[in-house]
Write a protein that holds these residues in place. Structure first.
Motif, PDB file in Angstrom:
ATOM      1  N   LEU A 107       0.858  -1.109   0.002  1.00 46.62           N
ATOM      2  CA  LEU A 107       0.053  -0.030  -0.002  1.00 46.62           C
ATOM      3  C   LEU A 107       0.892   1.225  -0.143  1.00 46.62           C
ATOM      4  O   LEU A 107       1.952   1.219   0.662  1.00 46.62           O
ATOM      5  CB  LEU A 107      -0.732  -0.061   1.257  1.00 46.62           C
ATOM      6  CG  LEU A 107      -1.901  -0.876   1.437  1.00 46.62           C
ATOM      7  CD1 LEU A 107      -2.676  -0.671   2.701  1.00 46.62           C
ATOM      8  CD2 LEU A 107      -3.162  -0.674   0.131  1.00 46.62           C
ATOM      9  N   ARG A 108       0.496   2.172  -0.591  1.00 46.57           N
ATOM     10  CA  ARG A 108       0.932   3.587  -0.357  1.00 46.57           C
ATOM     11  C   ARG A 108       0.039   4.412   0.541  1.00 46.57           C
ATOM     12  O   ARG A 108      -0.972   3.967   0.653  1.00 46.57           O
ATOM     13  CB  ARG A 108       1.005   4.125  -1.858  1.00 46.57           C
ATOM     14  CG  ARG A 108       1.696   3.668  -2.918  1.00 46.57           C
ATOM     15  CD  ARG A 108       1.453   4.514  -4.105  1.00 46.57           C
ATOM     16  NE  ARG A 108      -0.027   4.428  -4.328  1.00 46.57           N
ATOM     17  CZ  ARG A 108      -0.651   4.394  -5.451  1.00 46.57           C
ATOM     18  NH1 ARG A 108      -0.127   3.995  -6.585  1.00 46.57           N
ATOM     19  NH2 ARG A 108      -1.813   4.728  -5.522  1.00 46.57           N
ATOM     20  N   ASP A 109       0.572   5.401   1.279  1.00 42.52           N
ATOM     21  CA  ASP A 109      -0.026   6.177   2.226  1.00 42.52           C
ATOM     22  C   ASP A 109      -1.339   6.644   1.567  1.00 42.52           C
ATOM     23  O   ASP A 109      -2.273   6.857   2.275  1.00 42.52           O
ATOM     24  CB  ASP A 109       0.934   7.180   2.807  1.00 42.52           C
ATOM     25  CG  ASP A 109       1.812   6.560   3.959  1.00 42.52           C
ATOM     26  OD1 ASP A 109       1.692   5.483   4.034  1.00 42.52           O
ATOM     27  OD2 ASP A 109       3.048   7.396   4.226  1.00 42.52           O
ATOM     28  N   ALA A 110      -1.116   7.096   0.287  1.00 41.01           N
ATOM     29  CA  ALA A 110      -2.122   7.872  -0.497  1.00 41.01           C
ATOM     30  C   ALA A 110      -3.317   6.938  -0.551  1.00 41.01           C
ATOM     31  O   ALA A 110      -4.351   7.385  -0.926  1.00 41.01           O
ATOM     32  CB  ALA A 110      -1.617   8.379  -1.706  1.00 41.01           C
ATOM     33  N   ASP A 111      -3.382   5.623  -0.521  1.00 37.32           N
ATOM     34  CA  ASP A 111      -4.240   4.600  -0.616  1.00 37.32           C
ATOM     35  C   ASP A 111      -5.289   4.861   0.245  1.00 37.32           C
ATOM     36  O   ASP A 111      -6.316   4.506   0.303  1.00 37.32           O
ATOM     37  CB  ASP A 111      -4.099   3.261  -0.788  1.00 37.32           C
ATOM     38  CG  ASP A 111      -3.192   2.878  -1.953  1.00 37.32           C
ATOM     39  OD1 ASP A 111      -3.495   3.442  -3.133  1.00 37.32           O
ATOM     40  OD2 ASP A 111      -2.270   2.137  -2.334  1.00 37.32           O
ATOM     41  N   LEU A 112      -4.739   5.251   1.683  1.00 34.20           N
ATOM     42  CA  LEU A 112      -5.762   5.403   2.753  1.00 34.20           C
ATOM     43  C   LEU A 112      -6.388   6.879   3.062  1.00 34.20           C
ATOM     44  O   LEU A 112      -7.294   6.973   3.836  1.00 34.20           O
ATOM     45  CB  LEU A 112      -5.094   4.957   4.103  1.00 34.20           C
ATOM     46  CG  LEU A 112      -4.983   3.542   4.132  1.00 34.20           C
ATOM     47  CD1 LEU A 112      -3.786   3.077   5.158  1.00 34.20           C
ATOM     48  CD2 LEU A 112      -6.320   2.942   4.389  1.00 34.20           C
ATOM     49  N   LYS A 113      -5.652   7.737   2.167  1.00 30.87           N
ATOM     50  CA  LYS A 113      -6.242   9.139   2.380  1.00 30.87           C
ATOM     51  C   LYS A 113      -7.920   9.106   2.181  1.00 30.87           C
ATOM     52  O   LYS A 113      -8.612   9.921   3.119  1.00 30.87           O
ATOM     53  CB  LYS A 113      -5.697  10.139   1.466  1.00 30.87           C
ATOM     54  CG  LYS A 113      -4.472  10.475   2.095  1.00 30.87           C
ATOM     55  CD  LYS A 113      -3.715  11.775   1.470  1.00 30.87           C
ATOM     56  CE  LYS A 113      -2.141  11.923   2.087  1.00 30.87           C
ATOM     57  NZ  LYS A 113      -1.935  13.165   1.862  1.00 30.87           N
ATOM     58  N   PRO A 114      -8.491   8.663   1.241  1.00 29.81           N
ATOM     59  CA  PRO A 114     -10.037   8.562   1.166  1.00 29.81           C
ATOM     60  C   PRO A 114     -10.923   8.091   2.216  1.00 29.81           C
ATOM     61  O   PRO A 114     -11.589   8.600   2.746  1.00 29.81           O
ATOM     62  CB  PRO A 114     -10.410   7.756  -0.262  1.00 29.81           C
ATOM     63  CG  PRO A 114      -8.907   7.910  -1.100  1.00 29.81           C
ATOM     64  CD  PRO A 114      -7.981   7.935   0.188  1.00 29.81           C
ATOM     65  N   ALA A 115     -10.367   7.251   3.076  1.00 29.65           N
ATOM     66  CA  ALA A 115     -10.694   6.533   4.017  1.00 29.65           C
ATOM     67  C   ALA A 115     -10.682   7.427   5.312  1.00 29.65           C
ATOM     68  O   ALA A 115     -11.584   7.741   5.937  1.00 29.65           O
ATOM     69  CB  ALA A 115     -10.162   5.178   4.226  1.00 29.65           C
ATOM     70  N   ILE A 165     -17.721   2.782   5.633  1.00 31.21           N
ATOM     71  CA  ILE A 165     -16.342   3.341   5.016  1.00 31.21           C
ATOM     72  C   ILE A 165     -15.422   1.992   5.373  1.00 31.21           C
ATOM     73  O   ILE A 165     -14.801   1.772   4.201  1.00 31.21           O
ATOM     74  CB  ILE A 165     -15.674   4.314   5.995  1.00 31.21           C
ATOM     75  CG1 ILE A 165     -16.457   5.872   5.802  1.00 31.21           C
ATOM     76  CG2 ILE A 165     -14.317   4.477   5.704  1.00 31.21           C
ATOM     77  CD1 ILE A 165     -16.264   6.687   6.818  1.00 31.21           C
ATOM     78  N   GLY A 166     -15.467   1.125   6.439  1.00 32.59           N
ATOM     79  CA  GLY A 166     -14.447   0.019   6.513  1.00 32.59           C
ATOM     80  C   GLY A 166     -14.804  -1.001   5.393  1.00 32.59           C
ATOM     81  O   GLY A 166     -13.967  -1.646   4.960  1.00 32.59           O
TER      82      GLY A 166
END
Length: 176
Positions: A107-115, A165-166
């Motif tokens: 994963l990249r850190d950006a993958d979790l920004k929308p969550a 969200i999860g």
């Protein structure tokens, strides 16, 4: 498809006094609540250590890799509330949609920004509720008033939104 893709295993909302406000597990029947409470508590020192070196960005990125399967990511709100997402790197079976959106490993850190942004929006909507008082969920206030009971968030709307969200997040998803 027989491959597996990352999914959210746990979402934790931790108050500014380091008290757990909400913990959701995905799927709840397959996870040990006590284990994830311990994991969420273990990341608080990492928040404290990185805080003096933090700029205006709220994203703390990868807090710690627990093992080869679980990784913890963090986000800090302006009010000092910490949002933590624990990702299970082998969380669920891949679908056709997953094979089109993510081919990379990890994963990249950006993958979790929308969550994280969706979680922050859900928390802001909770704060906008005139019947919700964040001070009622502070352990300091509860101790002063000698109140007995939970300091956890009990808003059904907030809990449902965190659950949505999860379950909706997947690597590469930009809008939740």
């Amino acid at each position: 498809m027989t491959g597996r893709v990352p999914s959210i295993a746990c979402i934790g909302v931790i108050g500014k006094h380091n008290n757990p406000l909400h913990i959701s597990l995905f799927p709840a029947e397959e996870r040990a609540p006590l284990e994830f409470q311990f994991l969420l508590s273990s990341c608080l020192d990492i928040f404290e250590a990185r805080l003096p070196h933090k700029t205006a960005d709220q994203d703390f990125g990868l807090l710690q890799a627990v093992d080869e399967r679980l990784a913890m990511y963090g986000w800090l709100t302006n009010t000092g509330v910490k949002l933590v997402i624990v990702v299970d790197m082998e969380g669920r079976l891949a679908t056709e949609r997953d094979s089109k959106t993510s081919t990379a490993v990890g994963l990249r850190d950006a993958d979790l920004k929308p969550a994280f942004k969706a979680l922050q929006t859900a928390y802001i909507m909770l704060l906008r509720n005139p019947f919700y008082s964040p001070d009622e969920h502070s352990p300091l206030v509860a101790n002063q008033e000698q109140r007995v009971g939970s300091t956890q968030i009990t808003s059904k709307k907030f809990i449902q939104e965190v659950k949505r969200i999860g379950e909706a997040w997947a690597p590469g998803v930009m809008n939740i």
